[in-house]
Design an enzyme around this catalytic site. Structure first.
Site, PDB file in Angstrom:
ATOM      1  N   CYS A 100      -8.302  -0.600   3.954  1.00  0.00           N
ATOM      2  CA  CYS A 100      -7.310  -0.675   5.042  1.00  0.00           C
ATOM      3  C   CYS A 100      -7.730   0.203   6.226  1.00  0.00           C
ATOM      4  CB  CYS A 100      -5.936  -0.283   4.518  1.00  0.00           C
ATOM      5  SG  CYS A 100      -5.330  -1.471   3.289  1.00  0.00           S
ATOM      6  N   HIS A 110      -2.960  -5.754   0.540  1.00  0.00           N
ATOM      7  CA  HIS A 110      -2.261  -4.488   0.801  1.00  0.00           C
ATOM      8  C   HIS A 110      -1.339  -4.664   2.013  1.00  0.00           C
ATOM      9  CE1 HIS A 110      -5.195  -1.522  -1.401  1.00  0.00           C
ATOM     10  NE2 HIS A 110      -4.780  -2.499  -2.169  1.00  0.00           N
ATOM     11  N   CYS A 116      -6.202   3.126   2.048  1.00  0.00           N
ATOM     12  CA  CYS A 116      -7.440   3.181   1.259  1.00  0.00           C
ATOM     13  C   CYS A 116      -8.634   2.886   2.180  1.00  0.00           C
ATOM     14  CB  CYS A 116      -7.382   2.155   0.125  1.00  0.00           C
ATOM     15  SG  CYS A 116      -7.510   0.436   0.679  1.00  0.00           S
ATOM     16  N   GLU A 142      -0.938  -2.910   4.700  1.00  0.00           N
ATOM     17  CA  GLU A 142      -1.572  -2.714   5.999  1.00  0.00           C
ATOM     18  C   GLU A 142      -2.350  -3.954   6.447  1.00  0.00           C
ATOM     19  OE1 GLU A 142      -1.796  -0.813   3.253  1.00  0.00           O
ATOM     20  OE2 GLU A 142      -2.562   1.177   3.745  1.00  0.00           O
TER      21      GLU A 142
END
Lengths: 147, 147
Positions: free
Chosen positions: A89, A56, A86, A58
């Site tokens: 993260c 992801h 999410c 992040e």
């Protein structure tokens, strides 16, 4: 004098990253990390290209920022991300002890808020910055996928 | 015939990884990922060495297993980890759709269970396998740190 370094200014840079993800066929989420008004990390979602659910935006930004700073804590940093993080993260942000987290669109299904993931007590959160732009990009992405 | 491939058998391999972390001065947590009784990923916590809060054993194992398999989902895999995963790692396991997750010692402060992190509905969980060995290693680590 007008301060050009607003949250909108930095979120636009995160949106540019999200657009790069879009062009690669990745779910369009972008992130940047800023310290003293300087961007020290920029990234976008690469889960498809890297075949890796942990890639992801992040997560990559946290790793890159720590690498730049030479230390694993991001105590004086701000993360700008186009979509609400999410659980994974948000959990990584918890460990990073980041000072500030700004996100654009909310994620009502997979976002950390609904799922109750704990951030670090020192992290200040700002929501909804350029949210329309971020969710419009997501909407366009999934509309094209369904074609 | 006796099946040698028990949960204890695989957890011992995760404990060997945790011991490697210990020797490097890292919080001693180890993880392996298994498919069809074959270990396809092994890792241990490297947050200090890599200066990266995301370098937990589980995160590295997920990335390595997906790389080995050539696909990002770990649907037929089992993760063995010596300590209960945190929010970040449980969140990553959610995305991986892993079939089975076995952990050793519980983490009553930072573990995903207390914090309510959601795993994938298809993930079967087994707790407490060689828990004593795993927590004894942690206890020894922090005792030495305090010296």
């Amino acid at each position: 004098m007008i301060n050009p370094f607003t949250d909108e200014y930095f979120m636009k840079k995160a949106l540019q990253e999200a657009e790069m993800a879009f062009e690669k066929g990745e779910i369009p989420v972008g992130a940047i990390i800023v310290v003293n008004n300087t961007v020290i990390a920029r990234s976008h979602n690469l889960t498809e290209l890297l075949n890796d659910v942990t890639a992801h935006a992040e997560m990559q930004a946290i790793t890159a920022a720590a690498n730049y700073l030479g230390g694993k804590y991001l105590k004086d940093c701000a993360l700008y991300v186009t979509l609400e993080p999410c659980q994974m993260c948000a959990g990584a942000l918890y460990w990073s002890q980041i000072s500030k987290m700004v996100f654009g669109a909310s994620d009502e299904h997979r976002g950390y808020q609904k799922l109750g993931t704990q951030l670090h007590p020192k992290t200040v959160v700002k929501r909804g910055v350029l949210a329309h732009e971020a969710s419009e990009l997501m909407r366009r992405f999934f509309a094209e996928k369904r074609k």
